[in-house]
Design a protein around this motif. Structure first.
Motif, PDB file in Angstrom:
ATOM      1  N   GLY A  71       7.071 -46.534  71.936  1.00 47.37           N
ATOM      2  CA  GLY A  71       7.375 -46.590  73.356  1.00 47.37           C
ATOM      3  C   GLY A  71       8.517 -45.708  73.816  1.00 47.37           C
ATOM      4  O   GLY A  71       8.885 -45.755  74.996  1.00 47.37           O
ATOM      5  N   THR A  72       9.081 -44.869  72.920  1.00 46.22           N
ATOM      6  CA  THR A  72      10.248 -44.070  73.308  1.00 46.22           C
ATOM      7  C   THR A  72      10.015 -42.568  73.217  1.00 46.22           C
ATOM      8  O   THR A  72      10.965 -41.786  73.265  1.00 46.22           O
ATOM      9  CB  THR A  72      11.481 -44.427  72.455  1.00 46.22           C
ATOM     10  OG1 THR A  72      11.299 -43.962  71.101  1.00 46.22           O
ATOM     11  CG2 THR A  72      11.740 -45.926  72.444  1.00 46.22           C
ATOM     12  N   ALA A  73       8.776 -42.130  73.081  1.00 46.34           N
ATOM     13  CA  ALA A  73       8.503 -40.694  73.030  1.00 46.34           C
ATOM     14  C   ALA A  73       9.019 -40.028  74.304  1.00 46.34           C
ATOM     15  O   ALA A  73       8.915 -40.589  75.405  1.00 46.34           O
ATOM     16  CB  ALA A  73       7.004 -40.441  72.872  1.00 46.34           C
ATOM     17  N   GLY A  74       9.582 -38.847  74.160  1.00 42.91           N
ATOM     18  CA  GLY A  74      10.134 -38.132  75.305  1.00 42.91           C
ATOM     19  C   GLY A  74      11.571 -38.480  75.605  1.00 42.91           C
ATOM     20  O   GLY A  74      12.161 -37.960  76.565  1.00 42.91           O
ATOM     21  N   THR A  75      12.165 -39.362  74.790  1.00 40.40           N
ATOM     22  CA  THR A  75      13.565 -39.758  74.958  1.00 40.40           C
ATOM     23  C   THR A  75      14.314 -39.514  73.665  1.00 40.40           C
ATOM     24  O   THR A  75      13.803 -39.808  72.582  1.00 40.40           O
ATOM     25  CB  THR A  75      13.681 -41.242  75.347  1.00 40.40           C
ATOM     26  OG1 THR A  75      12.932 -41.489  76.533  1.00 40.40           O
ATOM     27  CG2 THR A  75      15.127 -41.631  75.576  1.00 40.40           C
ATOM     28  N   PHE A  76      15.515 -38.981  73.767  1.00 35.80           N
ATOM     29  CA  PHE A  76      16.381 -38.746  72.615  1.00 35.80           C
ATOM     30  C   PHE A  76      17.568 -39.684  72.749  1.00 35.80           C
ATOM     31  O   PHE A  76      18.411 -39.524  73.633  1.00 35.80           O
ATOM     32  CB  PHE A  76      16.839 -37.281  72.602  1.00 35.80           C
ATOM     33  CG  PHE A  76      17.539 -36.843  71.342  1.00 35.80           C
ATOM     34  CD1 PHE A  76      18.825 -37.287  71.047  1.00 35.80           C
ATOM     35  CD2 PHE A  76      16.933 -35.963  70.465  1.00 35.80           C
ATOM     36  CE1 PHE A  76      19.470 -36.873  69.900  1.00 35.80           C
ATOM     37  CE2 PHE A  76      17.575 -35.543  69.304  1.00 35.80           C
ATOM     38  CZ  PHE A  76      18.846 -36.001  69.021  1.00 35.80           C
ATOM     39  N   ASP A  77      17.625 -40.685  71.861  1.00 37.00           N
ATOM     40  CA  ASP A  77      18.725 -41.661  71.858  1.00 37.00           C
ATOM     41  C   ASP A  77      19.875 -41.066  71.062  1.00 37.00           C
ATOM     42  O   ASP A  77      19.830 -40.975  69.843  1.00 37.00           O
ATOM     43  CB  ASP A  77      18.241 -42.981  71.262  1.00 37.00           C
ATOM     44  CG  ASP A  77      19.226 -44.118  71.455  1.00 37.00           C
ATOM     45  OD1 ASP A  77      20.224 -43.935  72.164  1.00 37.00           O
ATOM     46  OD2 ASP A  77      18.987 -45.205  70.884  1.00 37.00           O
ATOM     47  N   PHE A  78      20.920 -40.699  71.761  1.00 40.28           N
ATOM     48  CA  PHE A  78      21.975 -39.824  71.237  1.00 40.28           C
ATOM     49  C   PHE A  78      23.186 -40.577  70.701  1.00 40.28           C
ATOM     50  O   PHE A  78      23.611 -41.587  71.259  1.00 40.28           O
ATOM     51  CB  PHE A  78      22.419 -38.896  72.374  1.00 40.28           C
ATOM     52  CG  PHE A  78      23.827 -38.393  72.277  1.00 40.28           C
ATOM     53  CD1 PHE A  78      24.112 -37.230  71.567  1.00 40.28           C
ATOM     54  CD2 PHE A  78      24.871 -39.067  72.901  1.00 40.28           C
ATOM     55  CE1 PHE A  78      25.412 -36.759  71.481  1.00 40.28           C
ATOM     56  CE2 PHE A  78      26.182 -38.598  72.817  1.00 40.28           C
ATOM     57  CZ  PHE A  78      26.450 -37.439  72.104  1.00 40.28           C
ATOM     58  N   LEU A  79      23.737 -40.054  69.614  1.00 41.21           N
ATOM     59  CA  LEU A  79      25.079 -40.386  69.166  1.00 41.21           C
ATOM     60  C   LEU A  79      25.635 -39.189  68.407  1.00 41.21           C
ATOM     61  O   LEU A  79      24.886 -38.296  67.999  1.00 41.21           O
ATOM     62  CB  LEU A  79      25.103 -41.618  68.256  1.00 41.21           C
ATOM     63  CG  LEU A  79      24.369 -41.490  66.920  1.00 41.21           C
ATOM     64  CD1 LEU A  79      25.224 -42.054  65.782  1.00 41.21           C
ATOM     65  CD2 LEU A  79      23.041 -42.240  66.965  1.00 41.21           C
ATOM     66  N   GLU A 137      14.802 -30.640  75.031  1.00 41.26           N
ATOM     67  CA  GLU A 137      13.732 -30.840  76.016  1.00 41.26           C
ATOM     68  C   GLU A 137      13.631 -32.261  76.558  1.00 41.26           C
ATOM     69  O   GLU A 137      13.206 -32.456  77.703  1.00 41.26           O
ATOM     70  CB  GLU A 137      12.382 -30.467  75.386  1.00 41.26           C
ATOM     71  CG  GLU A 137      12.271 -28.994  74.984  1.00 41.26           C
ATOM     72  CD  GLU A 137      10.944 -28.683  74.316  1.00 41.26           C
ATOM     73  OE1 GLU A 137      10.161 -29.636  74.068  1.00 41.26           O
ATOM     74  OE2 GLU A 137      10.679 -27.496  74.046  1.00 41.26           O
ATOM     75  N   ASP A 138      13.976 -33.274  75.767  1.00 45.21           N
ATOM     76  CA  ASP A 138      13.722 -34.661  76.147  1.00 45.21           C
ATOM     77  C   ASP A 138      14.829 -35.234  77.026  1.00 45.21           C
ATOM     78  O   ASP A 138      15.916 -34.659  77.163  1.00 45.21           O
ATOM     79  CB  ASP A 138      13.569 -35.526  74.893  1.00 45.21           C
ATOM     80  CG  ASP A 138      12.278 -35.245  74.150  1.00 45.21           C
ATOM     81  OD1 ASP A 138      11.425 -34.521  74.693  1.00 45.21           O
ATOM     82  OD2 ASP A 138      12.121 -35.743  73.020  1.00 45.21           O
ATOM     83  N   THR A 139      14.555 -36.412  77.600  1.00 48.55           N
ATOM     84  CA  THR A 139      15.573 -37.156  78.331  1.00 48.55           C
ATOM     85  C   THR A 139      16.565 -37.743  77.329  1.00 48.55           C
ATOM     86  O   THR A 139      16.167 -38.388  76.351  1.00 48.55           O
ATOM     87  CB  THR A 139      14.930 -38.297  79.138  1.00 48.55           C
ATOM     88  OG1 THR A 139      13.978 -37.738  80.047  1.00 48.55           O
ATOM     89  CG2 THR A 139      15.981 -39.077  79.903  1.00 48.55           C
ATOM     90  N   ILE A 140      17.843 -37.537  77.556  1.00 49.25           N
ATOM     91  CA  ILE A 140      18.868 -38.007  76.632  1.00 49.25           C
ATOM     92  C   ILE A 140      19.482 -39.301  77.153  1.00 49.25           C
ATOM     93  O   ILE A 140      19.855 -39.403  78.323  1.00 49.25           O
ATOM     94  CB  ILE A 140      19.968 -36.943  76.436  1.00 49.25           C
ATOM     95  CG1 ILE A 140      19.354 -35.652  75.898  1.00 49.25           C
ATOM     96  CG2 ILE A 140      21.052 -37.454  75.487  1.00 49.25           C
ATOM     97  CD1 ILE A 140      20.319 -34.490  75.838  1.00 49.25           C
ATOM     98  N   VAL A 141      19.572 -40.293  76.275  1.00 47.90           N
ATOM     99  CA  VAL A 141      20.287 -41.534  76.571  1.00 47.90           C
ATOM    100  C   VAL A 141      21.322 -41.749  75.472  1.00 47.90           C
ATOM    101  O   VAL A 141      21.275 -41.112  74.423  1.00 47.90           O
ATOM    102  CB  VAL A 141      19.335 -42.744  76.665  1.00 47.90           C
ATOM    103  CG1 VAL A 141      18.321 -42.548  77.779  1.00 47.90           C
ATOM    104  CG2 VAL A 141      18.643 -43.012  75.328  1.00 47.90           C
ATOM    105  N   SER A 142      22.246 -42.652  75.724  1.00 46.66           N
ATOM    106  CA  SER A 142      23.346 -42.888  74.779  1.00 46.66           C
ATOM    107  C   SER A 142      23.113 -44.159  73.973  1.00 46.66           C
ATOM    108  O   SER A 142      22.692 -45.188  74.512  1.00 46.66           O
ATOM    109  CB  SER A 142      24.670 -42.999  75.531  1.00 46.66           C
ATOM    110  OG  SER A 142      24.996 -41.759  76.134  1.00 46.66           O
ATOM    111  N   SER A 143      23.421 -44.073  72.690  1.00 51.52           N
ATOM    112  CA  SER A 143      23.245 -45.207  71.794  1.00 51.52           C
ATOM    113  C   SER A 143      24.302 -46.276  72.035  1.00 51.52           C
ATOM    114  O   SER A 143      25.490 -45.977  72.192  1.00 51.52           O
ATOM    115  CB  SER A 143      23.326 -44.735  70.336  1.00 51.52           C
ATOM    116  OG  SER A 143      23.393 -45.838  69.450  1.00 51.52           O
TER     117      SER A 143
END
Length: 430
Positions: free
Chosen positions: A311-319, A382-388
């Motif tokens: 369910g998280t394709a296209g999102t990069f959960d960043f740290l 390329e993906d949407t970045i969110v924060s861990s």
């Protein structure tokens, strides 16, 4: 002035040399020469005490000593691994007793808030200008590193992706399931977990002790809320009473029912090993797990897959593992030299080839990295970045502590979903 374990004589010598040689300073990122005012050592605190993390630190130290042969690297860290509470508590004690290391690692983002508030670390914005890092790092990263007043207090050594599903294709194939491990949503994923459970696999989804369980919750929230609403949980624009949160917590309860009963006794790498050995089909963990597969001689795309969590394709959960410079130290020149190496092309390439993460710099040759890392470099661009949350990017330490306690109570069977949701909502007050 607060000082570290340097002698009075050393302090006096430094003061005299500082007066005589005020023209010496930091050079460019690629032509830096250590100032003659520098001390002979730099003390570096990390929790990278074993395995791939220790090998990565050793390699970074090797690059440092090549770039700055007049300064000795001193490993001033503590056993603990993975940013454990023990190592962080030890660091906090040292900061409070005015015995800081010259530099220490922390997760970039909200985890730094308390250190900034208590004036334990220095503003490094001038080094970003000096080393050309605002051009070398992507703008999205600069924004995530910056405080509300535009200051930057750390230098990232890497970028990790948290929302990955590690897959053993052989286990799936033996049980008649599609082997890519790619799932559009959690319902489809849970259906396959049930199939594997019915086939006699005790723990289709492996997980380790408390923080990996928080990590699993993080990716579950991201899957059901999407990147905008997920980020809103930490900014306050998404209410914890949102029905999507309730749905996510129901999914989380289901996921945990397919995990190993001994989870509270396992570290994250032991849970990864369950997938490598075929005892489990799946594990949700960040890309620091890559080294475990490489160490076992496994081939990406054949023996294992690493794909976006369901369910998280296209999102990069960043740290990002990021280095700070302590306030009130005597050897700032040596600390700056370490930060230069951390941010340099050579330092970032050599460190990340071992660590499994990707460089923060964009001006590197992607062909030097593994096949998985190439996909991560593309995704981050390329993906949407969110924060861990689990790894310090999205919330301060105090809020994460409340979330962790809520997860522990829920997984121990002490609370129900409604109480769990209320406890998570209360974390914002921390």
């Amino acid at each position: 002035m607060r000082v570290t374990r340097k002698t009075t004589a050393a302090a006096a010598s430094a003061a005299v040399l500082s007066l005589l040689l005020t023209g010496c300073g930091i050079g460019s990122a690629e032509s830096f020469e250590p100032s003659v005012r520098s001390h002979e050592q730099v003390t570096v605190f990390t929790w990278w005490a074993s395995g791939v993390e220790k090998r990565g630190l050793d390699k970074l130290a090797e690059v440092f000593e090549e770039q700055h042969p007049g300064i000795e690297f001193v490993n001033d860290g503590l056993m603990g691994g993975g940013g454990s509470s023990t190592s962080k508590d030890h660091l906090q004690s040292r900061l409070e007793t005015q015995d800081p290391p010259d530099v220490f690692v922390a997760h970039a983002g909200a985890e730094l808030h308390d250190y900034i508030r208590d004036e334990y670390i220095q503003d490094l914005t001038p080094l970003y200008e000096e080393f050309g890092l605002k051009e070398a790092f992507p703008q999205d990263l600069i924004e995530r590193l910056s405080t509300d007043d535009g200051k930057i207090y750390s230098v990232p050594s890497n970028i990790h992706r948290a929302n990955l599903l590690w897959v053993n294709p052989s286990v799936l194939e033996r049980n008649g399931l599609e082997t890519s491990g790619e799932y559009d949503d959690l319902d489809d994923f849970i259906a396959d977990l049930e199939t594997l459970k019915q086939a006699g696999i005790e723990a289709p989804l492996s997980v380790g002790t408390t923080w990996p369980q928080v990590h699993l919750l993080e990716t579950t929230l991201l899957a059901d809320l999407g990147p905008t609403a997920y980020s809103g949980l930490w900014s306050g624009s998404t209410a914890w009473s949102d029905l999507r949160v309730t749905t996510a917590l129901g999914h989380y309860e289901s996921l945990m029912s397919y995990t190993n009963p001994d989870r509270n006794d396992l570290e994250w790498d032991a849970a990864s090993e369950m997938v490598i050995q075929g005892d489990s089909a799946f594990n949700i963990m960040g890309d620091w797990a890559l080294a475990a597969y490489d160490t076992e001689g496994k081939t990406y795309g054949e023996d294992y897959e690493a794909v976006p969590a369901p369910g998280t394709a296209g999102t990069f959960d960043f740290l990002a593992d990021s280095f700070t410079m302590s306030a009130h130290i005597l050897d700032e020149d040596s600390a700056k030299a370490w930060l230069q190496t951390v941010s340099s092309k050579e330092g970032q390439v050599e460190f990340n080839k071992i660590k499994g993460s990707i460089p923060a710099r964009t001006d590197i040759d992607a062909s030097k990295f593994s096949e998985y890392q190439k996909t991560a470099i593309t995704s981050f661009g390329e993906d949407t970045i969110v924060s861990s949350v689990t790894h310090g990017a999205a919330v301060p330490v105090a809020q994460l502590s409340v979330i962790t306690d809520a997860v522990r109570a829920f997984n121990d069977g002490s609370t129900d979903i409604a109480t769990f949701q209320a406890a998570l909502a209360a974390s914002a007050d921390a």
